[in-house]
Design a protein around this motif. Structure first.
Motif, PDB file in Angstrom:
ATOM      1  N   ARG A  46      47.341  53.164  45.360  1.00 56.18           N
ATOM      2  CA  ARG A  46      47.766  51.908  44.731  1.00 56.18           C
ATOM      3  C   ARG A  46      48.721  51.132  45.636  1.00 56.18           C
ATOM      4  N   LEU A  51      48.766  47.225  44.421  1.00 53.77           N
ATOM      5  CA  LEU A  51      48.942  47.246  42.964  1.00 53.77           C
ATOM      6  C   LEU A  51      50.339  47.759  42.616  1.00 53.77           C
ATOM      7  N   VAL A  71      48.297  41.886  45.943  1.00 57.26           N
ATOM      8  CA  VAL A  71      46.973  42.497  45.938  1.00 57.26           C
ATOM      9  C   VAL A  71      45.900  41.459  46.267  1.00 57.26           C
ATOM     10  N   VAL A  76      41.418  43.685  49.163  1.00 62.98           N
ATOM     11  CA  VAL A  76      40.885  45.043  49.189  1.00 62.98           C
ATOM     12  C   VAL A  76      39.911  45.208  48.024  1.00 62.98           C
ATOM     13  N   PHE A  78      38.856  47.539  45.147  1.00 65.60           N
ATOM     14  CA  PHE A  78      39.425  48.686  44.441  1.00 65.60           C
ATOM     15  C   PHE A  78      38.492  49.091  43.311  1.00 65.60           C
ATOM     16  N   PHE A  80      38.279  51.378  40.109  1.00 71.17           N
ATOM     17  CA  PHE A  80      39.207  52.099  39.244  1.00 71.17           C
ATOM     18  C   PHE A  80      38.548  53.341  38.653  1.00 71.17           C
ATOM     19  N   ALA A  84      37.103  49.966  34.756  1.00 67.58           N
ATOM     20  CA  ALA A  84      37.710  48.693  34.342  1.00 67.58           C
ATOM     21  C   ALA A  84      36.726  47.533  34.445  1.00 67.58           C
ATOM     22  N   LEU A  85      35.493  47.766  34.043  1.00 75.16           N
ATOM     23  CA  LEU A  85      34.533  46.648  33.993  1.00 75.16           C
ATOM     24  C   LEU A  85      34.934  45.726  32.846  1.00 75.16           C
ATOM     25  N   PHE A  86      34.688  44.433  33.026  1.00 75.30           N
ATOM     26  CA  PHE A  86      35.021  43.484  31.967  1.00 75.30           C
ATOM     27  C   PHE A  86      33.931  43.567  30.900  1.00 75.30           C
ATOM     28  N   ARG A  87      34.304  44.039  29.720  1.00 74.07           N
ATOM     29  CA  ARG A  87      33.260  44.417  28.755  1.00 74.07           C
ATOM     30  C   ARG A  87      32.590  43.222  28.111  1.00 74.07           C
ATOM     31  N   PHE A  97      32.493  37.936  39.570  1.00 75.48           N
ATOM     32  CA  PHE A  97      33.832  37.489  39.159  1.00 75.48           C
ATOM     33  C   PHE A  97      34.731  37.137  40.344  1.00 75.48           C
ATOM     34  N   GLY A  98      34.754  38.028  41.327  1.00 73.85           N
ATOM     35  CA  GLY A  98      35.634  37.818  42.475  1.00 73.85           C
ATOM     36  C   GLY A  98      35.308  36.556  43.255  1.00 73.85           C
ATOM     37  N   ARG A 149      31.026  45.179  42.413  1.00 72.15           N
ATOM     38  CA  ARG A 149      32.003  44.150  42.106  1.00 72.15           C
ATOM     39  C   ARG A 149      33.102  44.134  43.164  1.00 72.15           C
ATOM     40  N   ALA A 150      33.533  45.334  43.585  1.00 68.71           N
ATOM     41  CA  ALA A 150      34.568  45.416  44.609  1.00 68.71           C
ATOM     42  C   ALA A 150      34.051  44.926  45.966  1.00 68.71           C
ATOM     43  N   ILE A 153      33.725  40.783  47.113  1.00 61.02           N
ATOM     44  CA  ILE A 153      34.751  39.934  47.725  1.00 61.02           C
ATOM     45  C   ILE A 153      34.860  40.189  49.225  1.00 61.02           C
TER      46      ILE A 153
ATOM     47  N   GLY B 176      44.444  48.048  32.961  1.00 58.50           N
ATOM     48  CA  GLY B 176      43.353  48.297  33.905  1.00 58.50           C
ATOM     49  C   GLY B 176      42.518  47.065  34.203  1.00 58.50           C
ATOM     50  N   ASP B 177      42.081  46.359  33.151  1.00 60.05           N
ATOM     51  CA  ASP B 177      41.235  45.184  33.347  1.00 60.05           C
ATOM     52  C   ASP B 177      41.973  44.101  34.127  1.00 60.05           C
ATOM     53  N   GLU B 179      44.459  44.541  36.256  1.00 59.18           N
ATOM     54  CA  GLU B 179      44.587  44.956  37.653  1.00 59.18           C
ATOM     55  C   GLU B 179      43.281  44.742  38.405  1.00 59.18           C
ATOM     56  N   ALA B 180      42.165  45.036  37.727  1.00 65.27           N
ATOM     57  CA  ALA B 180      40.863  44.834  38.362  1.00 65.27           C
ATOM     58  C   ALA B 180      40.685  43.359  38.716  1.00 65.27           C
ATOM     59  N   LEU B 182      42.997  41.070  39.198  1.00 60.19           N
ATOM     60  CA  LEU B 182      43.910  40.690  40.283  1.00 60.19           C
ATOM     61  C   LEU B 182      43.386  41.185  41.622  1.00 60.19           C
ATOM     62  N   SER B 183      42.877  42.432  41.633  1.00 58.89           N
ATOM     63  CA  SER B 183      42.393  42.988  42.902  1.00 58.89           C
ATOM     64  C   SER B 183      41.170  42.225  43.401  1.00 58.89           C
ATOM     65  N   LEU B 184      40.484  41.544  42.486  1.00 59.35           N
ATOM     66  CA  LEU B 184      39.322  40.747  42.902  1.00 59.35           C
ATOM     67  C   LEU B 184      39.736  39.341  43.320  1.00 59.35           C
ATOM     68  N   GLY B 185      41.053  39.102  43.330  1.00 59.88           N
ATOM     69  CA  GLY B 185      41.537  37.835  43.843  1.00 59.88           C
ATOM     70  C   GLY B 185      41.892  36.805  42.792  1.00 59.88           C
ATOM     71  N   ASN B 199      39.519  39.682  25.654  1.00 58.78           N
ATOM     72  CA  ASN B 199      39.697  41.033  25.129  1.00 58.78           C
ATOM     73  C   ASN B 199      40.454  41.055  23.807  1.00 58.78           C
TER      74      ASN B 199
END
Lengths: 345, 286
Positions: A46, A51, A71, A76, A78, A80, A84-87, A97-98, A149-150, A153, B176-177, B179-180, B182-185, B199
């Motif tokens: 992290r 993070l 971050v 990067v 990442f 998880f 942590a997929l967006f449901r 998304f990115g 997804r990671a 980007i 978690g969501d 952070e995901a 944010l990590s994607l920009g 959510n």
């Protein structure tokens, strides 16, 4: 992209989670952070991602000091542990998304995003599932969506937190092989966290063994298995037996009796050896004990032995014996380590 | 072949038939007497003298003013509490900080103290004997016995609804969501808009519904700060009371029936939400 970690220290409250950790990761390497829970491996991952931020120390991406970069700035990928997929988004929306959230100046056009998404889906072998929602996917599929997804980007490095932790054994093995191929194809610098040594040894170019907020050893699978540099690594990786011994003018004594092996030095130490690194012996100066159990394990036989000299509490050890060796329950047996390591003190 | 049909298997958790009937009858009777009959009586009383009188009572200027004031107060208090509640829930669920448990207790305060006290607090804060009151008055700002006081008291009383609904939901979902994202920009705002809000949207909606129902129906706190000036600072519940005290029962119940309708609409919306999005909707999950 190569990564340099210089003297990182991280405290949560007053509890140090990482203590003076340094590590160099070469470009294109696949690195495993291996350790028991609480060893600081996820914290380190992290910190590399941004993070979390270190209490002290620096992190370099190439020549760039990224220690204080957010971050988003670090760019990067990442993955998880729970993905942590967006449901509420479809697979395609998740992967795109990115790209969608980029500022207008660098955001690709909608058609271009669609094209990239389908390319990535192809790469993780999930074409045709773009309209599905995460809860309509299996664990292994979710994992690959998270990876796609990671990757969308175009990250500088790829970080994975317990990537196979939530999967069943069979899928885990398949995905492991698949990830290795994926890494070799894309050439991304990749760091993953695991508590599963088999996973780390099989998959990684180099394994970073961690314990209690410190790096115990960094090396290839051969290095950490054959040449463990600390008692922790020896007992954590693979099977091993630990015996308290005494060194006296070149000989090794266990409970005051010589073992018929030699090692320079004086004073007490801890001797480690692996079950397969022993030979049966008839000599008087060897470890001796009673066979308490015997079981077949694939191509070998494992004997459980209580070794004790007169007036001492027995030590329970397990060794491998040849299939044809006359080893019977309750019988006496003598053996010597052929490869061992003694840690002094 | 003999069928063992005479043997009856009973789920051990099932009560005996008699106990079952009794329990159901008892709870039904209780609901009818304490909830359903009073509700029906509101409408019966309202329509006792027919549609004409009912209609008259609602379009009479003081009643219209009361309805307008109630809607205005709700229109200010509910969005503000939506915002405050969201901020508070966010802070509590997503961050660790000193005094967090104190903040949670504070949020519950309006639930645990009498609404009359909630009103009185503002009288003490802004009354003519207070420090603030005269200063504000000298600048031409009226708080007590005016709309601002009513809005403040309503906000105070209805504060917990949104926050209380969101805190367990957001705690459950963790970070978690976010952070995901944010990590994607994604920026902080994008993360909130595209990830956090979707959510929690059903929980948020449910909290807003409850908040609104209470904002429109609040009596105690508003009664203390309003001053009961007809046509100016009377909300619907206060208007009902005045009419009732004047023995104008039909008009009182006519206005009361509007409030009862609001309750029914809230209930219906809640049920629809739950039906549409599963039992979890009330708890905010989907």
């Amino acid at each position: 992209m190569d990564v340099k970690i210089n003297n990182i220290r991280k405290e949560f409250g007053r509890f140090p989670a990482l203590n003076d950790v340094s590590l160099k990761i070469a470009s294109g390497e696949l690195i495993a952070l291996l350790g028991p829970s609480g060893s600081g491996k996820t914290t380190l991952l992290r910190l590399i991602a941004g993070l979390d931020f270190p209490t002290a120390g620096q992190i370099f991406f190439g020549d760039e000091d990224a220690s204080h970069h957010s971050v988003q700035e670090r760019n990067v990928g990442f993955v998880f542990q729970s993905y942590a997929l967006f449901r509420h988004m479809t697979v395609a929306e998740n992967i795109g998304f990115g790209l969608k959230v980029r500022p207008a100046s660098t955001r690709p056009a909608k058609a271009e995003i669609r094209r990239r998404v389908s390319e990535l889906l192809d790469m993780v072998q999930l074409s045709g599932l773009e309209k599905r929602y995460p809860n309509q996917l299996s664990g292994g599929q979710r994992q690959r969506v998270a990876l796609a997804r990671a990757m969308a980007i175009e990250p500088r490095i790829l970080l994975l937190d317990e990537p196979f932790g939530a999967l069943d054994a069979k899928v885990r093995k398949e995905l492991r092989r698949w990830l290795r191929e994926f890494h070799d194809r894309t050439g991304h610098t990749t760091v993953f966290v695991t508590h599963d040594q088999e996973e780390a040894l099989e998959l990684a170019d180099r394994v970073v063994v961690m314990s209690q907020g410190k790096i115990e050893q960094v090396g290839s699978a051969d290095d950490v298995y054959d040449r463990p540099s600390s008692p922790f690594v020896f007992s954590f990786i693979g099977e091993s037996t630990q015996l308290p011994v005494e060194l006296k003018s070149g000989t090794v004594l266990f409970q005051g009796e010589p073992l018929g092996i030699t090692e320079a030095g004086e004073g007490p130490g801890q001797m480690f050896f692996r079950p397969e690194d022993v030979e049966l012996s008839q000599a008087y100066d060897a470890l001796s004990g009673k066979v308490t159990a015997c079981r077949r394990l694939a191509g070998t036989r494992i004997a459980e032995i209580d070794i004790a000299n007169h007036g001492h509490a027995p030590y329970h050890v397990e060794i491998e014996v040849p299939l044809h060796a006359p080893v019977e329950l309750g019988s006496d047996i003598r053996f010597r380590p052929t490869r061992w390591k003694i840690f002094r003190g | 072949m003999s069928e063992p049909s005479h043997i009856k298997f009973r789920n051990p958790a099932d009560e005996r038939p008699l106990a079952k009937v009794l329990l159901i009858a008892l709870s039904l009777a209780f609901l009818v007497f304490f909830l359903f009959l009073p509700l029906v009586s509101v409408f019966v009383e309202a329509f006792r003298k027919g549609w004409e009188e009912y209609y008259e009572a609602l379009v009479e200027p003081d009643a219209v003013a009361a309805i307008r004031l109630t809607l205005t107060v709700a229109a200010i208090a509910v969005p503000l509490n939506l915002l405050f509640g969201l901020c508070a829930a966010w802070a509590i669920a997503k961050f660790e900080f000193r005094g967090k448990s104190f903040l949670i207790t504070l949020i519950d305060l309006p639930f645990s103290i009498s609404p009359v006290i909630s009103g009185l607090v503002y009288v003490l804060l802004f009354g003519s004997n207070s420090v603030l009151g005269p200063i504000l008055k000298s600048h031409g700002i009226e708080i007590l016995f005016a709309v601002p006081g009513i809005v403040l008291a309503t906000i105070f009383v209805t504060f917990p609804f949104v926050a209380r609904e969101l805190i367990p939901l957001m705690q459950d979902q963790g970070t978690g969501d976010e952070e995901a994202a944010l990590s994607l920009g994604a920026s902080g705002w994008q993360t909130f808009w595209f990830v956090t809000l979707p959510n929690i949207k059903w929980g948020l909606l449910y909290g807003v519904l409850l908040c609104n129902a209470r904002a429109m129906g609040e009596f105690g706190a508003v009664s203390v700060v309003s001053g009961h000036i007809r046509g100016l600072t009377n909300t619907m519940p206060l208007h009902v009371e005045i009419l009732y005290n004047e023995y104008n029962f039909v008009a009182a119940f006519a206005v009361a029936s509007l409030l009862a309708l609001l309750a029914l609409v809230t209930l219906a919306l809640k049920t629809i939400l739950e039906l549409r999005f599963g039992a979890g909707a009330a708890g905010g999950r989907h």
